[in-house]
Write an enzyme that holds these catalytic residues in place. Structure first.
Site, mmCIF file in Angstrom:
data_model
loop_
_atom_site.group_PDB
_atom_site.id
_atom_site.type_symbol
_atom_site.label_atom_id
_atom_site.label_comp_id
_atom_site.label_asym_id
_atom_site.label_seq_id
_atom_site.Cartn_x
_atom_site.Cartn_y
_atom_site.Cartn_z
ATOM 1 N N TYR A 1 -26.332 4.781 -20.711
ATOM 2 C CA TYR A 1 -25.284 4.815 -21.721
ATOM 3 C C TYR A 1 -24.946 3.399 -22.166
ATOM 4 O O TYR A 1 -24.635 3.148 -23.324
ATOM 5 C CB TYR A 1 -24.036 5.498 -21.154
ATOM 6 C CG TYR A 1 -24.228 6.978 -21.032
ATOM 7 C CD1 TYR A 1 -24.066 7.801 -22.136
ATOM 8 C CD2 TYR A 1 -24.598 7.556 -19.818
ATOM 9 C CE1 TYR A 1 -24.253 9.165 -22.040
ATOM 10 C CE2 TYR A 1 -24.782 8.915 -19.718
ATOM 11 C CZ TYR A 1 -24.608 9.716 -20.823
ATOM 12 O OH TYR A 1 -24.799 11.063 -20.723
ATOM 13 N N ASN B 1 -20.781 16.162 -29.940
ATOM 14 C CA ASN B 1 -21.765 15.998 -31.000
ATOM 15 C C ASN B 1 -22.062 17.318 -31.691
ATOM 16 O O ASN B 1 -22.100 18.369 -31.068
ATOM 17 C CB ASN B 1 -23.025 15.347 -30.442
ATOM 18 C CG ASN B 1 -24.011 16.369 -29.966
ATOM 19 O OD1 ASN B 1 -24.278 17.355 -30.620
ATOM 20 N ND2 ASN B 1 -24.550 16.144 -28.826
ATOM 21 N N CYS C 1 -29.862 14.070 -26.043
ATOM 22 C CA CYS C 1 -28.807 13.401 -25.285
ATOM 23 C C CYS C 1 -29.029 13.538 -23.796
ATOM 24 O O CYS C 1 -28.395 12.871 -23.001
ATOM 25 C CB CYS C 1 -27.454 13.977 -25.667
ATOM 26 S SG CYS C 1 -27.512 15.723 -25.982
ATOM 27 N N HIS C 2 -29.952 14.387 -23.410
ATOM 28 C CA HIS C 2 -30.171 14.567 -21.970
ATOM 29 C C HIS C 2 -31.028 13.437 -21.404
ATOM 30 O O HIS C 2 -31.196 13.333 -20.211
ATOM 31 C CB HIS C 2 -30.830 15.921 -21.728
ATOM 32 C CG HIS C 2 -32.117 16.079 -22.455
ATOM 33 N ND1 HIS C 2 -32.196 16.604 -23.731
ATOM 34 C CD2 HIS C 2 -33.375 15.764 -22.086
ATOM 35 C CE1 HIS C 2 -33.470 16.606 -24.088
ATOM 36 N NE2 HIS C 2 -34.197 16.098 -23.128
ATOM 37 N N GLU D 1 -39.651 16.757 -18.404
ATOM 38 C CA GLU D 1 -40.243 15.721 -19.255
ATOM 39 C C GLU D 1 -40.993 14.683 -18.453
ATOM 40 O O GLU D 1 -41.513 13.723 -18.986
ATOM 41 C CB GLU D 1 -39.144 15.075 -20.083
ATOM 42 C CG GLU D 1 -38.512 16.086 -21.018
ATOM 43 C CD GLU D 1 -37.691 15.409 -22.083
ATOM 44 O OE1 GLU D 1 -37.529 14.202 -22.013
ATOM 45 O OE2 GLU D 1 -37.215 16.127 -22.970
#
Length: 101
Positions: free
Chosen positions: A32, A55, A63-64, A90
């Site tokens: 962040y 958002n 955002c993850h 991912e």
DNA sequence: TCATTGGCTATCA
DNA sequence: CTGATAGCCAATG
């Protein structure tokens, strides 16, 4: 109806954050703090969280892929579990709730 | 427009 | 690890 007045800036901090977060490639994560810095305010890490939380396009922004600077996953609107799961999918290695770079 | 609160944080004690 | 504080933006009143 509730209407918020923009802060006459070149680009809303929000938009910046979205762009930065969107640039994060799969398999990579950013903190962040980094996002806030790239967005133009190195100390707006909290604002980033607040923005991403409300958002309007949570499914459009990855955002993850944004985590804490400590390596912890942090929070997530859908639940930290979901976030961790997505990161693992991912290719991010997570050990006991911690992200291994 | 201003004041207050909240938040996917950071940093320090 | 927990708690308190800081500094920031957006939403709400």
């Amino acid at each position: 109806m509730p209407r918020k007045f923009s802060k006459n800036r070149t680009n809303s901090f929000r938009k910046r954050v979205y762009e930065v977060v969107r640039k994060i490639p799969q398999g990579e994560v950013a903190t962040y703090k980094e996002v806030a810095k790239l967005a133009g305010s190195p100390r707006a890490y909290r604002a980033v969280g607040n923005i991403l939380n409300k958002n309007p396009n949570l499914e459009m922004i990855s955002c993850h892929r944004v985590i804490k600077s400590d390596g912890r996953v942090g929070g997530y609107k859908y639940g930290k579990n979901k976030k961790t799961s997505l990161l693992k999918k991912e290719g991010i290695t997570i050990k006991q709730g911690r992200v291994i770079f």
